[in-house]
Design an enzyme around this catalytic site. Sequence first.
Site, PDB file in Angstrom:
ATOM      1  N   GLU A   1       7.297 -22.116   7.338  1.00  0.00           N
ATOM      2  CA  GLU A   1       7.764 -21.234   8.414  1.00  0.00           C
ATOM      3  C   GLU A   1       8.783 -21.896   9.336  1.00  0.00           C
ATOM      4  O   GLU A   1       9.371 -21.242  10.185  1.00  0.00           O
ATOM      5  CB  GLU A   1       6.585 -20.734   9.238  1.00  0.00           C
ATOM      6  CG  GLU A   1       5.898 -21.803  10.071  1.00  0.00           C
ATOM      7  CD  GLU A   1       4.795 -21.197  10.944  1.00  0.00           C
ATOM      8  OE1 GLU A   1       4.878 -21.390  12.168  1.00  0.00           O
ATOM      9  OE2 GLU A   1       3.884 -20.558  10.408  1.00  0.00           O
TER      10      GLU A   1
ATOM     11  N   GLU B   1       0.806  -1.217   0.000  1.00  0.00           N
ATOM     12  CA  GLU B   1       0.000   0.000   0.000  1.00  0.00           C
ATOM     13  C   GLU B   1       0.843   1.272   0.000  1.00  0.00           C
ATOM     14  O   GLU B   1       0.317   2.368  -0.244  1.00  0.00           O
ATOM     15  CB  GLU B   1      -0.929  -0.001   1.223  1.00  0.00           C
ATOM     16  CG  GLU B   1      -2.052  -1.025   1.093  1.00  0.00           C
ATOM     17  CD  GLU B   1      -2.871  -1.172   2.359  1.00  0.00           C
ATOM     18  OE1 GLU B   1      -2.430  -0.669   3.410  1.00  0.00           O
ATOM     19  OE2 GLU B   1      -3.953  -1.787   2.295  1.00  0.00           O
TER      20      GLU B   1
END
Length: 271
Positions: A113, A82
Amino acid sequence: MNYSKKITESNSNYDKLEDMSINELLVNINKEDQLVPKAVEKVIPQIEAFVEKALDRMEMGGRLFYIGAGTSGRLGIVDASECPPTFGVDHGIVIGLMAGGDKAMRKAVEFAEDDTEQGWKDLQEHNINDLDSLVGIAASGSTPYVIGAIQHANKNNILTACITMNPESDLAAFSTYPITPIVGPEFVTGSTRMKSGTAQKLVLNMISTSIMIGLGRVKGNKMVDMQLSNNKLVDRGTKMIMHELNVDYEVAKDLLLKHGSVRKAIEASNK
């Protein structure tokens, strides 16, 4: 880390959720959510300390990296993505990475992960260097992908911070600037996409927005460098120029489209 000290895994303050009415569920979730801003407020000094150092580096050409897994990784990528449309910076200035790569944004990649080396490998693909800053995001503070990246970054003189809800976690211990809002147990035990995720989102907004303002990407309170990527933003930019230059809508719009940004339109008109 001592598993018993994982606040994020502590038992919910509520039980028999399946017996609650819809109204009871919503009211109780909202009641828990209201605790989050207060938790974030308490760590503003931690956020400030990191932002000051990161801004210094970015003014010298450094970049800001976010790295995480699951919800935490997605939130970092969203915040990074953004920044270009909101503040007009290049896509390579704020970079979000997550375990499993971009495909993990939509579908979890099993055990991604758990690799302690992959985070650093992913960062090296972007030629991370000692002018850059790295924020590890992990609600639990125990994600190997994130911890490994932070440890390698420390060894390479890269500024490190983290956002975790467990202040006694390994991630907090290894990060130079640990940011640790304590939001307490989740409404659904262990579901850190809830309060923990909300706290992470708030902190990420604070970090990126304050840095972008520090870099001069806001004038007054306006996003003068925003990308004109849709009609709504063209309209918003036009009205900014109307207000700043005291001209009518069509004149302002023509100036905006000619120069490509609110800032450039105003600067050209004031010459």
